[in-house]
Design a protein around this motif. Structure first.
Motif, PDB file in Angstrom:
ATOM      1  N   ALA A  55       0.834  -1.195   0.000  1.00  0.00           N
ATOM      2  CA  ALA A  55       0.000   0.000   0.000  1.00  0.00           C
ATOM      3  C   ALA A  55       0.866   1.240   0.000  1.00  0.00           C
ATOM      4  CB  ALA A  55      -0.913   0.005   1.218  1.00  0.00           C
ATOM      5  N   VAL A 113      -2.132   5.535   3.411  1.00  0.00           N
ATOM      6  CA  VAL A 113      -3.467   5.236   2.882  1.00  0.00           C
ATOM      7  C   VAL A 113      -4.223   4.384   3.898  1.00  0.00           C
ATOM      8  CG1 VAL A 113      -4.755   4.022   1.092  1.00  0.00           C
ATOM      9  CG2 VAL A 113      -2.769   5.406   0.478  1.00  0.00           C
ATOM     10  N   ASP A 114      -5.419   4.823   4.277  1.00  0.00           N
ATOM     11  CA  ASP A 114      -6.212   4.061   5.239  1.00  0.00           C
ATOM     12  C   ASP A 114      -7.595   3.728   4.685  1.00  0.00           C
ATOM     13  OD1 ASP A 114      -7.320   6.545   5.222  1.00  0.00           O
ATOM     14  OD2 ASP A 114      -7.328   6.832   7.393  1.00  0.00           O
ATOM     15  N   MET A 170      -9.757   1.786   0.979  1.00  0.00           N
ATOM     16  CA  MET A 170      -9.614   0.749  -0.039  1.00  0.00           C
ATOM     17  C   MET A 170      -9.526   1.395  -1.416  1.00  0.00           C
ATOM     18  SD  MET A 170      -9.355  -2.367  -0.823  1.00  0.00           S
ATOM     19  CE  MET A 170      -8.840  -2.546  -2.508  1.00  0.00           C
ATOM     20  N   ASN A 229      -8.367  -3.760   6.724  1.00  0.00           N
ATOM     21  CA  ASN A 229      -6.995  -3.268   6.819  1.00  0.00           C
ATOM     22  C   ASN A 229      -6.185  -3.536   5.556  1.00  0.00           C
ATOM     23  OD1 ASN A 229      -6.917  -6.024   7.116  1.00  0.00           O
ATOM     24  ND2 ASN A 229      -5.412  -6.023   8.788  1.00  0.00           N
ATOM     25  N   HIS A 250      -5.143  -2.161   2.024  1.00  0.00           N
ATOM     26  CA  HIS A 250      -5.141  -0.839   1.395  1.00  0.00           C
ATOM     27  C   HIS A 250      -4.306  -0.769   0.123  1.00  0.00           C
ATOM     28  CE1 HIS A 250      -7.105   0.219   5.053  1.00  0.00           C
ATOM     29  NE2 HIS A 250      -6.008   0.241   5.801  1.00  0.00           N
ATOM     30  N   HIS A 290      -0.481  -3.775   5.950  1.00  0.00           N
ATOM     31  CA  HIS A 290      -0.540  -2.405   5.455  1.00  0.00           C
ATOM     32  C   HIS A 290      -0.697  -1.369   6.558  1.00  0.00           C
ATOM     33  CE1 HIS A 290      -2.172  -4.219   1.472  1.00  0.00           C
ATOM     34  NE2 HIS A 290      -0.865  -4.334   1.586  1.00  0.00           N
ATOM     35  N   GLU A 291      -0.851  -1.816   7.778  1.00  0.00           N
ATOM     36  CA  GLU A 291      -1.078  -0.869   8.863  1.00  0.00           C
ATOM     37  C   GLU A 291      -0.062  -1.072   9.979  1.00  0.00           C
ATOM     38  OE1 GLU A 291      -5.031  -1.070  10.320  1.00  0.00           O
ATOM     39  OE2 GLU A 291      -5.938  -0.223   8.514  1.00  0.00           O
TER      40      GLU A 291
END
Length: 715
Positions: free
Chosen positions: A51, A55-56, A58, A107, A109, A237-238
């Motif tokens: 990602a 970016v948080d 879709m 989660n 992204h 991605h987080e």
């Protein structure tokens, strides 16, 4: 030779759908060629491995395209190649996007691109109903994380029976046309138009569609098993800070709950109050710390705000602006606001406002549709505009976006069925959203109804619309259905369900569901609650204007229509359009003619009754059949020694013999004082059935001389 993996779905009516993978577009993360009859769609899906930092959400993009070669056609225009997406392609892309988007992990992204291309078509099977299945199958045979599969079907009611994925021909006689997307367990998306059907009928259509979709989903699971793609890629991605999340909640939740329960009905004041809580918390950090943790604080505070709003509704039944779950915001309406258009209206509900105009036009204003499988003309147009100032945003207004096309299409479906059959005018409705805080598309429907009535369009019945929402936490029995949702309730809620209709039934609907486990019981409650809201709004509309104006506005064009025998079409047009152009120039009217069902249909438009009457008289003269015994005003075209040729009807010439000019004997035509270009009255005495020649007389219309006045015979 490549041996593809193939899965077949039996539709139960003799048709089959095949899903083929492993043969084409193998460098995509997933690709499937779907075939039903001679209709073939290739769906591919590609996802980035990582990602973009920060970016948080879709980042999904769905593109549906149709090749003109699919149906053996050349594209129009000078370039002779496919250009930008048509409205139809954009609407089909949106149907797929809205079904897929909620099912990616929260989660996840990474950028995901879904492309669906129509490569072959038979002109009978409707490819838009297959696009969702093709896209989901491509995801199923990929390693992209996805909580599907899903499928989409069109369900239509034809002669009282529900039909899944009807043909173009079958759909023409349907009173319901609904697209439904679902997983094995849940309805995800509904969109369609109906001819004033009941809430129970719509619910039944959704149930029938879901049963068909379950078969499609099971086939995709089996296809993924055959392709060996049941294991999805790992991703991360987080980066979270659980301690920071806890701090945000402890410091902000109670304050956010207080704002959510304050009942402040001013959107901007509410937003500022929520933002002040977040900024107060951020003040505890240095600039260096905020550079590192600011994005996470925003994300965690958003979650806190969402939870506070939802708990306030579920626990206290109290919404952000202080309303109950069934209460509609204050409404005021006004018609005839703009002097220039042929009809106009302002509809304001709470902080949502539409200024809508109606323009009436002639056949020359029809929209020409030239899609791959749909080519024809549209006489009812509805355009929706959403300028940035409507939400207080300081940014430029760009070209019309997909959202505007989608919202305009929903309002179009809601209203078009109420236009009288055979209405002679082309109608353009334009809705400009001047304020927005919740369902501007439904405001467009309401303002459109008023503007049409203000223009004097004799609509069958007024139409109103409402947007419904839902709050339901996973694992809880308690839920709340919300009438007339705010923008925040749409964003933070679990459902956006728009319903339009008359007093007698539903005309259009659009539903997006963002939560699993939504029962048909909840949907039924939402539909029934929506009906109550629609009736309330309809009452406000009819208080403002109960029925269409009896007459058009003074500056609106007047249109009269008449039909003529097919064989007279050429005579009205004339060589090279000479006759019809001459009539338009002489009268100042606009005249159009076309052949429909074996007859000529003529429309005459003008700004005054005299224009139309003059044109009508000229046309009737052209198509008139000469009748023996009738008297006509004829124009002298040429003079010969034996008589004069006259045109006594447009395109009808005859010889007025010298012996029929006067009772007295004439040695030459000039003795009667007749010159070329003169207009004289003649009577049709006879028509030669063999030659078609006309026998005309002028003298029979003149007084016959007495015997004493007649010339004496010479000895």
């Amino acid at each position: 030779m490549i041996n593809p993996i193939v899965k077949t779905i039996e539709l139960g009516d003799g048709r089959t759908i095949t899903l083929e993978t492993g043969k084409l577009a193998k460098q995509a993360d997933g690709s499937v060629m779907l075939r039903m009859g001679d209709t073939m769609l290739l769906a591919t899906v590609c996802a980035a491995k990582d990602a973009v930092p920060g970016v948080d959400f879709m980042p999904l993009q769905v593109e549906y395209k149709e090749k003109f070669s699919a149906f053996g056609r050349f594209p129009g225009g000078f370039a002779k190649r496919e250009g930008r997406a048509s409205d139809y392609e954009i609407l089909t892309s949106r149907l797929v996007d809205r079904a897929l988007r909620p099912l990616f992990p929260d989660n996840y992204h990474a950028d995901v691109f879904v492309n669906i291309i129509l490569y072959s078509a038979d002109g009978e099977d409707m490819p838009d109903a297959l696009a969702g299945l093709a896209a989901s199958a491509a995801l199923a045979v990929s390693d992209i994380p996805f909580n599907g599969p899903i499928s989409e079907v069109r369900v239509a009611r034809i002669n009282g029976e529900f039909v899944i994925n009807p043909t173009f021909t079958q759909l023409e006689s349907a009173d319901m046309d609904v697209m439904v997307a679902a997983t094995l367990d849940n309805i995800m998306m509904v969109e369609g138009e109906m001819k004033e059907v009941s809430e129970a009928d719509l619910l039944e259509a959704m149930k029938v569609a879901h049963e068909a979709i379950k078969v499609h989903c099971q086939a995709q699971l089996e296809l993924a098993e055959m392709a060996g793609t049941t294991v999805k890629r790992e991703y991360c991605h987080e980066e979270n800070d659980e301690e920071l999340r806890k701090q945000v909640r402890e410091a902000c939740y109670d304050k956010a709950y207080a704002v959510a329960s304050s009942g402040n009905n001013n959107k901007h004041e509410r937003m500022e109050a929520f933002e002040a809580i977040r900024e107060e918390f951020k003040a505890n950090f240095t600039e260096e710390e905020l550079a590192e943790k600011g994005a996470l604080i925003n994300q965690y505070y958003h979650d806190v705000e969402k939870e506070a709003m939802r708990r306030c509704i579920l626990d206290e039944g109290k919404r952000l602006d202080g309303r109950s779950t069934t209460e509609i915001r204050p409404i005021w309406c006004e018609v005839d606001y703009l002097p220039g258009p042929h009809g106009s209206a302002v509809f304001t509900r709470g902080e949502t406002q539409s200024l809508t105009s109606v323009t009436l036009g002639t056949k020359l204003d029809e929209k020409i549709i030239d899609d791959v499988l749909n080519h024809g003309k549209d006489r009812f147009l509805l355009h929706y505009n959403f300028p940035p100032f409507s939400t207080g945003d300081a940014r430029p207004q760009r070209a019309v976006g997909r959202r505007e096309i989608g919202h305009g299409n929903l309002a179009n479906r809601a209203l078009k069925g109420m236009i009288p059959d055979g209405y002679p005018y082309v109608i353009r409705v334009v809705s400009d959203i001047l304020e927005s805080n919740g369902s501007s598309s439904m405001a467009t429907v309401c303002a459109g109804t008023l503007a049409l009535m203000d223009a004097g369009v004799k609509i069958k019945k007024p139409v109103s619309g409402i947007a419904m929402g839902l709050i339901k936490n996973a694992g809880e029995e308690k839920y709340a259905v919300l009438s007339d949702i705010l923008g925040d309730e749409d964003h933070l809620g679990d459902m956006d369900f728009k319903v339009t209709g008359t007093k007698d039934g539903i005309t259009a609907t659009q539903m997006d569901i963002k939560v699993d486990g939504l029962s048909f019981e909840i949907l039924e409650k939402a539909l029934n609650q929506a009906k109550e809201g629609r009736m309330h709004i309809l009452g406000k509309i009819t208080e403002t204007m109960a029925a269409p104006r009896e007459e058009l506005k003074d500056h609106a064009p007047r249109i009269e229509t008449l039909t003529i025998p097919k064989e007279f079409i050429g005579a009205v047009i004339g060589p090279g359009g000479k006759i019809i152009q001459g009539m338009q120039e002489e009268t100042g009217s606009t005249i159009t003619i076309e052949e429909i069902d074996g007859v000529g249909r003529i429309e005459i438009a003008g700004t005054s009754k005299k224009m139309i009457d003059d044109a009508m008289r000229m046309i009737k003269a052209i198509v008139a059949v000469p009748e023996v015994g009738e008297v006509y005003k004829a124009k002298v075209r040429s003079i010969m020694p034996y008589g004069v040729f006259v045109e006594f009807l447009p395109g009808k010439d005859g010889l007025l013999h010298i012996s029929e000019i006067d009772w007295k004997r004439l040695e030459s035509v000039e003795e009667a004082g007749i010159k070329e270009g003169d207009e004289i009255e003649v009577k049709l005495l006879d028509v030669n059935q063999k030659t078609g020649k006309f026998k005309l007389s002028r003298k029979v219309l003149l007084p016959r001389p007495k015997r004493s006045d007649r010339p004496q015979k010479r000895d």
